[in-house]
Design an enzyme around this catalytic site. Structure first.
Site, PDB file in Angstrom:
ATOM      1  N   ASP A  14       0.772  -1.244   0.000  1.00  0.00           N
ATOM      2  CA  ASP A  14       0.000   0.000   0.000  1.00  0.00           C
ATOM      3  C   ASP A  14       0.807   1.300   0.000  1.00  0.00           C
ATOM      4  O   ASP A  14       0.503   2.200  -0.770  1.00  0.00           O
ATOM      5  CB  ASP A  14      -0.993   0.005   1.170  1.00  0.00           C
ATOM      6  CG  ASP A  14      -2.020   1.114   1.056  1.00  0.00           C
ATOM      7  OD1 ASP A  14      -2.437   1.417  -0.067  1.00  0.00           O
ATOM      8  OD2 ASP A  14      -2.387   1.676   2.088  1.00  0.00           O
ATOM      9  N   CYS A  74     -17.814  -8.490 -14.315  1.00  0.00           N
ATOM     10  CA  CYS A  74     -18.879  -7.632 -13.786  1.00  0.00           C
ATOM     11  C   CYS A  74     -20.134  -7.667 -14.656  1.00  0.00           C
ATOM     12  O   CYS A  74     -21.237  -7.379 -14.166  1.00  0.00           O
ATOM     13  CB  CYS A  74     -18.383  -6.184 -13.674  1.00  0.00           C
ATOM     14  SG  CYS A  74     -17.137  -5.955 -12.395  1.00  0.00           S
ATOM     15  N   CYS A 119     -23.729  -5.518 -14.485  1.00  0.00           N
ATOM     16  CA  CYS A 119     -23.989  -5.043 -13.118  1.00  0.00           C
ATOM     17  C   CYS A 119     -23.345  -3.682 -12.891  1.00  0.00           C
ATOM     18  O   CYS A 119     -22.180  -3.461 -13.220  1.00  0.00           O
ATOM     19  CB  CYS A 119     -23.444  -6.044 -12.106  1.00  0.00           C
ATOM     20  SG  CYS A 119     -23.626  -5.525 -10.381  1.00  0.00           S
ATOM     21  N   CYS A 141     -22.310  -1.112  -7.777  1.00  0.00           N
ATOM     22  CA  CYS A 141     -21.335  -0.279  -7.062  1.00  0.00           C
ATOM     23  C   CYS A 141     -21.417   1.177  -7.517  1.00  0.00           C
ATOM     24  O   CYS A 141     -21.236   2.095  -6.711  1.00  0.00           O
ATOM     25  CB  CYS A 141     -19.930  -0.827  -7.253  1.00  0.00           C
ATOM     26  SG  CYS A 141     -19.354  -0.926  -8.961  1.00  0.00           S
ATOM     27  N   CYS A 157     -22.826   4.657  -4.770  1.00  0.00           N
ATOM     28  CA  CYS A 157     -21.967   5.734  -4.290  1.00  0.00           C
ATOM     29  C   CYS A 157     -22.789   6.955  -3.878  1.00  0.00           C
ATOM     30  O   CYS A 157     -23.512   7.524  -4.697  1.00  0.00           O
ATOM     31  CB  CYS A 157     -20.949   6.131  -5.356  1.00  0.00           C
ATOM     32  SG  CYS A 157     -19.832   7.448  -4.806  1.00  0.00           S
ATOM     33  N   CYS A 215     -14.856  11.040  -3.705  1.00  0.00           N
ATOM     34  CA  CYS A 215     -14.937   9.773  -2.970  1.00  0.00           C
ATOM     35  C   CYS A 215     -14.885  10.022  -1.464  1.00  0.00           C
ATOM     36  O   CYS A 215     -14.008  10.732  -0.968  1.00  0.00           O
ATOM     37  CB  CYS A 215     -13.780   8.875  -3.404  1.00  0.00           C
ATOM     38  SG  CYS A 215     -13.672   7.327  -2.478  1.00  0.00           S
ATOM     39  N   CYS A 262     -15.476   4.567   3.436  1.00  0.00           N
ATOM     40  CA  CYS A 262     -16.822   4.252   2.963  1.00  0.00           C
ATOM     41  C   CYS A 262     -16.796   2.862   2.348  1.00  0.00           C
ATOM     42  O   CYS A 262     -15.896   2.554   1.550  1.00  0.00           O
ATOM     43  CB  CYS A 262     -17.270   5.281   1.930  1.00  0.00           C
ATOM     44  SG  CYS A 262     -18.923   4.986   1.241  1.00  0.00           S
ATOM     45  N   CYS A 304     -21.409  -5.311  -3.814  1.00  0.00           N
ATOM     46  CA  CYS A 304     -20.921  -6.172  -4.898  1.00  0.00           C
ATOM     47  C   CYS A 304     -21.522  -7.577  -4.764  1.00  0.00           C
ATOM     48  O   CYS A 304     -21.363  -8.230  -3.730  1.00  0.00           O
ATOM     49  CB  CYS A 304     -19.396  -6.246  -4.861  1.00  0.00           C
ATOM     50  SG  CYS A 304     -18.703  -7.325  -6.138  1.00  0.00           S
TER      51      CYS A 304
END
Length: 369
Positions: A132, A186, A189, A192, A196, A212, A239, A246
């Site tokens: 990360d 995906c 779909c 997601c 938001c 975001c 969030c 999903c």
């Protein structure tokens, strides 16, 4: 799969990784181009480090020219309860699932180093481990290594673990047999995208970080833009909405999650009134060992005040009013906004503070309140 790759994956599983795959270092050639386009749009907001190290981030060889293979690893943090359950409890603060337990940076890196030691003992070579914080594009590399695919929310989706994987990577000079890359599943779909609260997805597979909630509550240091504050609701750190809806999460097993990521009781549903009473010492004590500690008390107070303003709970009025004297202007400004949302009479009783405040942004908050 060759014998060594099978042994590597068995060792990764023994150590605690839920997913392991191998990719060539050059297996995600388009990721650098997409990164530069994203940066050119300014969609990274004030995450300046994304821009300053773009060349290193664009491809593994840009960071370490000697790398030949990438071992992508995932550790599950699948929640045992519904991450959206606090949506109907506005006086509680919602903390993203990943931050309710131990700091994943520490645990994942420790496990990566353990696997790295095994790798060197078995096959030699040089290596580097990342989780990360380094300029590494873990998600496209994980897709290239077959761990899953980048969903329309831009996060990795796994057939076995849904959207709940912490990712890490081992770069090595060894030439390892690569796995087949993940394929996009995906379909039509768009759950997601629709989930938001702040419309942070201008298109499928594209995220505008400036909208975001995770970015706004964690990375963004200044006042949160006024037009985005109502959409934040009671989310005070991160969030989960786009992840939680999903459909692939139905295959995720909370029993496969590392126990260290289980929610601490005090972070599962903290009350805003209690959080707003924290001083710096109290903040550090409550969030010790948590990734939340990194944002600092002032940013957390800002977030809690936004949540309080969205709560519609008059009982929080005095807790909000107390922050009109906060030394930090971002906190004071958020308190003005929140007080105006909770109690107009209380706000007007304090309005003489407006002209005396030395910060221009705070005076603007008073003018617009």
């Amino acid at each position: 799969m060759d014998v060594f790759s099978e042994a590597l994956k068995m060792e990764a599983k023994r150590i605690g990784f839920a997913a392991c795959g191998i990719a060539r270092a050059d297996a995600a050639p388009l990721s650098g181009e997409r990164l530069r386009a994203w940066l050119a749009d300014g969609a990274h907001g004030d995450m300046i480090w994304m821009e300053s190290r773009a060349d290193q981030r664009a491809a593994p060889a840009g960071l370490w020219p000697e790398v030949r293979s990438v071992i992508a690893l995932g550790m599950s943090y699948a929640p045992a309860t519904d991450p959206l359950r606090l949506a109907s409890e506005p006086e509680a603060g919602r903390i993203s699932v990943y931050a309710q337990g131990a700091d994943y940076h520490d645990l994942v890196k420790r496990k990566l180093k353990e696997l790295a030691r095994w790798l060197v003992a078995q096959a030699g070579g040089d290596l580097k481990v990342f989780v990360d914080t380094a300029p590494v594009m873990e998600k496209p590399l994980a897709e290239a290594a077959g761990l899953g695919w980048q969903g329309k929310h831009t996060n990795l989706v796994s057939r076995d673990h849904g959207s709940w994987l912490f990712l890490g990577a081992i770069f090595t000079t060894l030439e390892l047999e690569p796995d087949a890359a993940g394929s996009q599943r995906c379909g039509s779909c768009d759950a997601c995208q629709r989930a938001c609260p702040t419309d942070a997805f201008p298109a499928p597979f594209r995220l505008d970080a400036r909208r975001c909630i995770s970015y706004l509550t964690i990375e963004h240091k200044g006042p949160i833009p006024r037009h985005l504050r109502p959409g934040i609701g009671n989310r005070i750190y991160g969030c989960d909405d786009c992840l939680a809806v999903c459909p692939w999460n139905k295959f995720a097993d909370a029993a496969a999650a590392n126990l260290a990521f289980a929610p601490r009781a005090e972070l599962g549903a903290p009350m805003l009134a209690d959080l707003l009473a924290l001083d710096d010492t109290g903040f550090r004590q409550l969030f010790a060992g948590s990734p939340i500690k990194r944002v600092g008390r002032d940013r957390m107070m800002r977030n809690c005040l936004i949540a309080a303003g969205n709560s519609g709970a008059p009982a929080l009025t005095e807790a909000v009013r107390a922050h009109l004297d906060d030394p930090n202007p971002v906190v004071r400004g958020a308190a003005v906004w929140a007080l105006g949302r909770l109690d107009r009479v209380a706000l007007e009783a304090e309005r003489t503070r407006a002209a005396a405040d030395e910060d221009e942004n705070v005076r603007r908050e008073w003018a617009l309140a």
